[in-house]
Enzyme design. Sequence first.
Site, PDB file in Angstrom:
ATOM      1  N   THR A  11      13.054   6.368  19.120  1.00  0.00           N
ATOM      2  CA  THR A  11      12.220   5.171  19.135  1.00  0.00           C
ATOM      3  C   THR A  11      12.881   4.249  18.074  1.00  0.00           C
ATOM      4  O   THR A  11      13.366   2.936  18.293  1.00  0.00           O
ATOM      5  CB  THR A  11      11.207   5.404  19.093  1.00  0.00           C
ATOM      6  OG1 THR A  11      10.554   6.260  20.369  1.00  0.00           O
ATOM      7  CG2 THR A  11      10.116   4.028  19.060  1.00  0.00           C
ATOM      8  N   GLU A 124       9.946   2.009   2.874  1.00  0.00           N
ATOM      9  CA  GLU A 124       8.850   0.984   3.179  1.00  0.00           C
ATOM     10  C   GLU A 124       8.032   1.169   4.442  1.00  0.00           C
ATOM     11  O   GLU A 124       6.992   1.312   4.653  1.00  0.00           O
ATOM     12  CB  GLU A 124       9.357  -0.287   3.321  1.00  0.00           C
ATOM     13  CG  GLU A 124       8.499  -1.510   3.824  1.00  0.00           C
ATOM     14  CD  GLU A 124       7.392  -1.710   2.790  1.00  0.00           C
ATOM     15  OE1 GLU A 124       6.125  -1.365   2.742  1.00  0.00           O
ATOM     16  OE2 GLU A 124       7.714  -2.210   1.385  1.00  0.00           O
ATOM     17  N   VAL A 127       4.824   4.339   5.447  1.00  0.00           N
ATOM     18  CA  VAL A 127       3.423   4.545   5.597  1.00  0.00           C
ATOM     19  C   VAL A 127       2.795   3.529   6.570  1.00  0.00           C
ATOM     20  O   VAL A 127       1.903   3.944   7.487  1.00  0.00           O
ATOM     21  CB  VAL A 127       2.814   4.019   4.350  1.00  0.00           C
ATOM     22  CG1 VAL A 127       1.372   3.889   4.035  1.00  0.00           C
ATOM     23  CG2 VAL A 127       3.375   4.930   3.318  1.00  0.00           C
ATOM     24  N   GLY A 129       4.388   1.439   9.147  1.00  0.00           N
ATOM     25  CA  GLY A 129       5.203   1.036  10.354  1.00  0.00           C
ATOM     26  C   GLY A 129       5.632  -0.331   9.747  1.00  0.00           C
ATOM     27  O   GLY A 129       6.380  -0.657   8.748  1.00  0.00           O
ATOM     28  N   GLU A 185       1.233  11.471  21.389  1.00  0.00           N
ATOM     29  CA  GLU A 185       2.259  12.548  21.630  1.00  0.00           C
ATOM     30  C   GLU A 185       1.558  13.469  22.808  1.00  0.00           C
ATOM     31  O   GLU A 185       0.512  13.539  22.691  1.00  0.00           O
ATOM     32  CB  GLU A 185       2.829  13.054  20.702  1.00  0.00           C
ATOM     33  CG  GLU A 185       3.521  12.342  19.676  1.00  0.00           C
ATOM     34  CD  GLU A 185       4.821  11.732  20.002  1.00  0.00           C
ATOM     35  OE1 GLU A 185       5.229  12.302  21.175  1.00  0.00           O
ATOM     36  OE2 GLU A 185       5.182  10.559  19.347  1.00  0.00           O
ATOM     37  N   LYS A 200       0.574  10.021   4.800  1.00  0.00           N
ATOM     38  CA  LYS A 200       0.522   8.670   4.296  1.00  0.00           C
ATOM     39  C   LYS A 200      -0.327   8.268   3.149  1.00  0.00           C
ATOM     40  O   LYS A 200       0.269   7.535   2.086  1.00  0.00           O
ATOM     41  CB  LYS A 200      -0.074   7.702   5.562  1.00  0.00           C
ATOM     42  CG  LYS A 200       1.469   7.934   6.771  1.00  0.00           C
ATOM     43  CD  LYS A 200       0.667   7.025   7.922  1.00  0.00           C
ATOM     44  CE  LYS A 200       1.788   6.994   8.943  1.00  0.00           C
ATOM     45  NZ  LYS A 200       0.986   6.352  10.249  1.00  0.00           N
TER      46      LYS A 200
END
Length: 404
Positions: A11, A124, A127, A129, A185, A200
């Site tokens: 993805t 970047e 954490v 997206g 998922e 995160k």
Amino acid sequence: MVKVAILGYGTVGSGVAQVLCQNKDAIARSVGDEVQVKYILDVRDFDQSPYGGTFVKDFSVIEEDPEVSAVVETIGGATVALNFTQRALSAGKHVVTSNKELVACHGLELTRLAQEKGVCYLFEASVGGGIPIIRPLTMCLAANQIEEVCGILNGTTNYILTRMIGAGLSFEAALKEAQENGYAERDPSADILGYDACRKICILADLSFGKNVDPQLVPTEGITGITLADVDYADGAGKKIKLLGRALRQPDGRVCAYVAPHLVDGSHPLAGVEDVFNAVLVKGDAVGEVMFYGPGAGKLPTASAVVADVMDIARSKGARPPITWEQGDDQTLCGTDELASRFYVRVQAGADALRTHVGEIKLLARSGAAAGETAGITEQAMTEQQLRSKLEGMEVLSLIRVLN
């Protein structure tokens, strides 16, 4: 020309290739050079892909190619991805990643290796997206002593709670809907048990407080115990239930980090963050409170953050200041047993019995409450250990921290 290799064509990896291709002219104008994907590493075949000529299955092809200056790691996990990242950095190549597990568990050693080799290790997208948070923390807010980082860090759990609150779905029904919509998922354990949010908040704590925070030492509670009864009681109190990751600086310099559901007041900025969106609230001693909000996952939002890191490397020619932090020790973390707050309590007992055990409490009501069930919010702030001690001998149905 800056030549890049992408590890993994899932993805995020496919999104990175797409953004680099469709926005190549704008990227070139911004950084002053063309950025080109030379290789995509994946064990699968993609005969119909527009990038067909770039696919390789042997990492050593990338590792040994001097033309590749930056590697984008989107494989995930902390096994193969760790090995490839170490090899890429050791070969003098910059590495950009969206892999929160890898950064949370091995970020200290990888940032040190990058510094030793004179290259960049940027993350970047690991954490928030598509939400910019790493760069603001390390650059824009660098003049502050960070007092607290708190946020909704997982879109799946936030979607589930939003549907429980807004549509009255049970946890099981909301989870099934999230899976059907592609937000969860098939095995949602990392999300609903809080592990994803834990990784995160550890990364944010590392950067905010300068000491390594081990995810294995961070108390983590998910949302599997949240019921519609809790949602209704919270609503009656003008609050919403949110899964939060928090890291707070204590007066003695130690860090209290944890993940748990909280009752958040309806007027609080985090209460309005719904569906799959994420938000991170940062408190600095100079700036006060600032909040970063946006899509916390997804193909193109995450790719956006990854490509921004690639552009940063291309623009600076790899000369940007390194991101790193120090090794933690036994004095870095303190347990949540030292963190006092008010609590939402639901018990199978009468109101008088609950008051006798916990003292003053604001009682809550909901329609259809089970016989003998009582819920309320404690008036006095106390630690969870203190509260559980007071509740000893009672049948406790729910216990949720209230955000200050």
